[in-house]
Design a protein around this motif. Sequence first.
Motif, mmCIF file in Angstrom:
data_model
loop_
_atom_site.group_PDB
_atom_site.id
_atom_site.type_symbol
_atom_site.label_atom_id
_atom_site.label_comp_id
_atom_site.label_asym_id
_atom_site.label_seq_id
_atom_site.Cartn_x
_atom_site.Cartn_y
_atom_site.Cartn_z
ATOM 1 N N ASP A 98 8.481 6.615 -13.255
ATOM 2 C CA ASP A 98 8.045 6.396 -11.876
ATOM 3 C C ASP A 98 8.316 4.934 -11.569
ATOM 4 O O ASP A 98 7.595 4.054 -12.039
ATOM 5 N N PRO A 99 9.358 4.632 -10.780
ATOM 6 C CA PRO A 99 9.733 3.229 -10.587
ATOM 7 C C PRO A 99 8.646 2.403 -9.913
ATOM 8 O O PRO A 99 8.581 1.189 -10.121
ATOM 9 N N SER A 100 7.791 3.033 -9.125
ATOM 10 C CA SER A 100 6.759 2.277 -8.401
ATOM 11 C C SER A 100 5.735 1.648 -9.328
ATOM 12 O O SER A 100 4.995 0.751 -8.925
ATOM 13 N N THR A 101 5.695 2.085 -10.582
ATOM 14 C CA THR A 101 4.738 1.531 -11.553
ATOM 15 C C THR A 101 5.343 0.410 -12.391
ATOM 16 O O THR A 101 4.643 -0.181 -13.217
ATOM 17 N N LEU A 102 6.626 0.116 -12.192
ATOM 18 C CA LEU A 102 7.326 -0.809 -13.069
ATOM 19 C C LEU A 102 7.281 -2.245 -12.555
ATOM 20 O O LEU A 102 7.045 -2.489 -11.373
ATOM 21 N N SER A 103 7.550 -3.175 -13.453
ATOM 22 C CA SER A 103 7.723 -4.585 -13.110
ATOM 23 C C SER A 103 8.987 -5.099 -13.772
ATOM 24 O O SER A 103 9.391 -4.613 -14.837
ATOM 25 N N ILE A 104 9.613 -6.082 -13.138
ATOM 26 C CA ILE A 104 10.825 -6.705 -13.676
ATOM 27 C C ILE A 104 10.469 -8.109 -14.146
ATOM 28 O O ILE A 104 9.890 -8.894 -13.396
ATOM 29 N N MET A 131 9.028 -3.393 -3.145
ATOM 30 C CA MET A 131 10.301 -3.097 -2.475
ATOM 31 C C MET A 131 10.053 -2.610 -1.051
ATOM 32 O O MET A 131 9.152 -1.810 -0.805
ATOM 33 N N ILE A 132 10.870 -3.076 -0.133
ATOM 34 C CA ILE A 132 10.782 -2.628 1.262
ATOM 35 C C ILE A 132 11.238 -1.177 1.376
ATOM 36 O O ILE A 132 10.610 -0.369 2.069
ATOM 37 N N PHE A 133 12.311 -0.827 0.681
ATOM 38 C CA PHE A 133 12.822 0.539 0.677
ATOM 39 C C PHE A 133 12.640 1.104 -0.729
ATOM 40 O O PHE A 133 13.376 0.741 -1.644
ATOM 41 N N PRO A 134 11.656 1.985 -0.941
ATOM 42 C CA PRO A 134 11.466 2.587 -2.258
ATOM 43 C C PRO A 134 12.702 3.354 -2.708
ATOM 44 O O PRO A 134 13.580 3.697 -1.902
#
Length: 257
Positions: free
Chosen positions: A177-183, A200-203
């Motif tokens: 789930d990319p929304s849970t990730l950090s870079i 992110m502005i555009f998920p």
Amino acid sequence: MTRWVRFDDNGTAAFGTVEDNVVHVHEGDMFDGATDTGRTLSADGLKLLPPCQPTKVIALWNNFRALGAKLGVSAPEDPLYLLKAVSSITSPQADVPRPKAYDGRIVYEGELGIVIGKRLANASVTEAEDGIFGYTCVNDITAGDLLNKDPNFPQWARAKSFDGFCPFGPVIATGLDPSTLSIRTVLNGAERQNYPVSDMIFPAADLVSRISQDMTLMPGDLIACGTSVGVGSMKEPVNIVEVSIEGIGTLSNRVLC
């Protein structure tokens, strides 16, 4: 979650899945019908290749609210992006040389990469989400002084397309789930970036859907989702840049400045 990797197998490109530091070698098409051969290798010491072969690399600009606020620019109504030459792609662990024709600033940008898994054209958000194969780490390297060298024409593609300016990997991770990730980006041992994908502005699925309205996306295509605060120049003769994302791992390259 499955982690896919490509590697040099005695001079031939091979691929497989990584589990507990063991590579399970596969054959066929990574994106459509890959099968396990039963052969296994230790992941230690493998010469990694870019984890897929994109037909195009799409790189976002101004896709994170925090960086937009710092730059004083408003959130875009549509994704703002450029294309990087596929010849800029290089492997995890590879050295990135300074371009012979350029002596200015070289900038790191740690980013999340989306890897497309099926042909997408005019896709809905639901179709786009289903068409995302997985996620990877990207260092969207930029020749910073070229961008506005000519005041009449911002040179985005040129500044980002030198040979070696698109390392990505080390794997493509599915089931995240990319929304849970950090870079997290570390330059020469010092953390420079640590920011959430949720800004992110555009998920991810919305982004893929919108881009598919503009151009057909093909299996293996790479979308670099843009970066956030903390980007900067590399100033040492030899720079170690590490881009890390949970579940994917760490993309490490030496950039020679």
